[in-house]
Design an enzyme around this catalytic site. Structure first.
Site, PDB file in Angstrom:
ATOM      1  N   GLU A   1      11.706 -14.974 -14.505  1.00 15.93           N
ATOM      2  CA  GLU A   1      11.261 -15.386 -15.848  1.00 15.93           C
ATOM      3  C   GLU A   1      10.986 -16.889 -15.885  1.00 15.93           C
ATOM      4  OE1 GLU A   1      10.262 -13.125 -17.589  1.00 15.93           O
ATOM      5  OE2 GLU A   1      11.359 -11.449 -16.736  1.00 15.93           O
TER       6      GLU A   1
ATOM      7  N   ASP B   1       7.712 -13.145  -8.923  1.00 16.67           N
ATOM      8  CA  ASP B   1       8.641 -12.508  -7.976  1.00 16.67           C
ATOM      9  C   ASP B   1       8.944 -13.440  -6.801  1.00 16.67           C
ATOM     10  OD1 ASP B   1       8.920 -10.147  -9.394  1.00 16.67           O
ATOM     11  OD2 ASP B   1       7.363  -9.075  -8.280  1.00 16.67           O
TER      12      ASP B   1
HETATM   13 ZN   LIG Z   1       7.317 -10.843 -15.161  1.00 17.51          ZN
END
Ligand SMILES: [Zn+2]
Length: 684
Positions: free
Chosen positions: A522, A586
């Site tokens: 995030e 990621d």
């Molecule tokens: Zn995401």
């Protein structure tokens, strides 16, 4: 709103029936000594796969073999298992509320209990038939002219079609709300389903038309008329699809931000009668509107004038009914499910209680959120999650400062933005006020209508007020997380702060690989290819030097090519441009989590647990959150429409760029998990 980017961890999660216990995020407050068999279940590993060849299948292979997708699901993985546990808690709360017939009228308890009870009352729904829908259908039937359609679309009863309008943060002036207009009006949600000529797209269209035809027949049309009406809606939606931007084009935050004076928009799109819609929506004082896709509105402007009113009636009628099949007699829900089967491959409809639970969570999630939190999330858990976020933030700052490609000026802005991230954990400090929402046990459909109107009013009422910085975009039991670019905030509902993402009994390695990577993900959205375009205050503003900008883009392009090459099914390739932001998040997320993990006593001590080093357990902890089996139809749907890559690439994709991973498992050049140095992408 289109111009504000809300980047979620996953698109959606569904669960399966059952009453499993929920393990909360905490206490204890003190870290436990490492224990064998906790955090990583060795039985999930497939030792016939080499970790350096395919880490995802090494870490999860046995689990994947032993956990097929349940009949009512389209995907089954760690997110689903946890959502399933959370739903068991929610179900107890809702059943208790529904059984309580003496709740104070107008209280949250009364509303939650009545909403769930009405949604569960299949006999009552069957008996009501079209009683509660008919007045809304008549309203549409009585539209005689374009002016009538415009009036209808300006009213609280309008339930979708043509284009979307709402109030959201102005992404170039994040201290103010603005009126926003955006493309929409497609029942299939994605333009490609209407326009592509491959076998799967054609099958989806055929099933969609059959679904519409069934619904029109159920509403009383003779079979041939029902088919004609379905043809008309599909033809109209196809024209709207032709005017729509594709998902990749919609990602560009600058190109989807076009602020114009209301007077100009009224002149440019006269057939929308925007002044009327604004006035009826309480937005008469707005000076400007932000238009996501001007050429789309121009096409809708033409289509609204040139489409026969009879066809527009069918289109608006379809929009009304498509969203309410769950609250109509069984035959309507069955027609919807036959279509869903083609789209997602589901074999069985979800049990009624699950559908009712999801509807209640969607309508009144914050009205019973406190009860969920009381049962499943402790203050100690919140404090520990907060501590982990701060550890990750510190690690991120180190990585930014250590990059060899970014100038000092850009680094300074990046650090400012990082320090300005607002953090929300668990549940809202201030719950939504539902006092104006009227819910009764009389009719599930009436409750759906009341909720939609309440939500519309709640959204429109924001205009002209200060930004509500306490607002949440997800309910507490949700197994997900998000970054909101205009708020510059990262948000973690209580629902995800549980095993396997966070286990208070597990070692740091597993927790940093799990929720640590989620937090890092995030945070990295604030610096992904779109998130990086806004600053510490949440405003779209270019704070990058020209050179840094070019270097970032070159690195991102490399990631795009890496993911383009991933192919989960024959002839199905991941779309590197569609998934760009998520892939960058990621890769950044696991990198930052590892940086933070290196500071722990466990990492420094290097002691093995169950035969694995701390670093190895970190990566196993990461891989296990992405384990999932998926139906081929659902996988195709995901690759076409979801900005997130399939779980195996969310695992292997980032690790293939990480020398820390190679080292942990002794991987060598030539192994599939090892990219040549020149092909690796490292941004942070
Ligand atoms: Zn995401």
């Amino acid at each position: 709103m289109t111009s504000t980017t809300i980047s979620r961890l996953v698109l959606a999660t569904l669960g399966l029936g059952g009453l499993a216990a929920t393990t909360a995020f905490g206490p204890p407050a003190k870290p436990n000594p490492p224990q064998k068999g906790i955090g990583i279940n060795l039985a999930n590993i497939d030792t016939s796969v080499q970790p350096c060849e395919d880490f995802y299948h090494y870490a999860n292979g046995a689990w994947l073999k032993n956990n097929p997708v349940p009949a009512a699901e389209t995907r089954w993985g760690a997110f689903n298992e946890l959502a399933n546990n959370n739903q068991a808690v929610e179900r107890r709360i809702l059943e208790k509320a529904a059984a309580n017939r003496t709740a104070k009228p107008g209280s949250n308890d009364q509303k939650v209990g009545d909403f769930y009870a009405a949604a569960m009352d299949s006999v009552g729904i069957e008996k009501a038939g079209l009683k509660y829908l008919q007045p809304r259908l008549d309203e549409i039937k009585n539209l005689k002219s374009l002016a009538d359609v415009q009036k209808y679309m300006a009213s609280p009863h309008y339930s979708g079609g043509w284009y979307g309008m709402g109030v959201g943060q102005d992404s170039k002036n994040s201290t103010q709300y603005a009126v926003q207009l955006r493309q929409g009006g497609l029942g299939l949600g994605d333009r490609d389903y209407y326009l592509k000529q491959d076998g799967r797209s054609k099958a989806v269209r055929t099933a969609y038309k059959a679904y519409m035809t069934s619904i029109f027949q159920l509403l009383g049309d003779a079979p041939s008329l029902a088919a004609t009406n379905a043809d008309a809606v599909l033809a109209l939606e196809t024209k709207i699809a032709e005017a729509s931007r594709d998902r990749v084009a919609l990602r560009d935050r600058l190109k989807n931000y076009n602020k114009v004076p209301v007077a100009q928009a009224a002149k440019d799109y006269p057939n929308l009668n925007l002044p009327l819609r604004l006035k009826e929506s309480g937005l008469g004082s707005a000076q400007d509107v932000i238009i996501g896709q001007p050429e789309f509105l121009a096409s809708v402007n033409n289509l609204m004038a040139n489409t026969p009113i009879a066809d527009q009636q069918q289109y608006l009628r379809w929009n009304l009914v498509d969203g309410t099949t769950s609250a109509l007699p069984k035959a309507y829900g069955d027609a919807n499910f036959r279509f869903q089967q083609v789209l997602t491959g589901a074999k069985q409809q979800q049990p009624r209680w699950k559908r009712a639970l999801r509807a209640t969570d969607g309508a009144l999630g914050e009205a019973f959120g406190q009860l969920y939190v009381d049962e499943a999330f402790s203050p100690a858990a919140k404090a520990r999650a907060k501590q982990m976020v701060e550890n990750l933030r510190a690690a991120y700052a180190e990585r930014i400062m250590a990059t060899d490609w970014m100038s000092a000026a850009t680094k300074k802005e990046a650090i400012q933005k990082l320090n300005a991230f607002a953090v929300k954990i668990g549940y809202p400090d201030k719950w939504k006020d539902y006092s104006k929402l009227k819910i009764t046990r009389e009719s599930a459909l009436q409750n759906l209508f009341a909720t939609a109107e309440w939500r519309r009013a709640d959204n429109l009422a924001k205009f002209g007020k200060p930004i509500d910085r306490g607002e949440w975009g997800m309910t507490p039991p949700t197994v997900n997380a998000y970054y909101n670019s205009s708020m510059n905030e990262i948000v973690f509902p209580a629902g995800i702060l549980q095993p396997p993402f966070y286990d208070p009994k597990a070692d740091d390695a597993v927790n940093y690989g799990g929720v640590g990577a989620v937090i890092g993900h995030e945070m990295t959205h604030g610096f992904d290819d779109q998130g990086r375009r806004s600053d510490a205050k949440g405003n779209l503003r270019d704070w990058w030097t020209k050179e840094d900008n070019e270097k970032f883009n070159a690195k991102a392009d490399m990631v795009g090519k890496q993911y383009d090459a991933f192919s989960p099914l024959d002839s199905v390739h991941v779309n590197g441009k569609l998934t760009m932001g998520e892939n960058l998040a990621d890769i950044g997320g696991i990198t930052i989590a590892y940086q933070a993990f290196q500071k722990t006593a466990q990492f420094k001590g290097g002691q093995k647990i169950d035969g694995f080093t701390p670093a190895q357990r970190f990566f196993l902890g990461y891989a296990q959150i992405w384990r999932a089996n998926q139906r081929p139809e659902a996988l195709r749907q995901q690759v076409q429409t979801d900005p997130h890559s399939p779980g195996q690439y969310r695992t292997n994709g980032p690790l293939m760029n990480m020398p820390e991973f190679y080292e942990a498992f002794g991987c060598k050049d030539g192994n599939k998990m090892v990219r040549a140095a020149a092909d690796r992408s490292r941004i942070w």
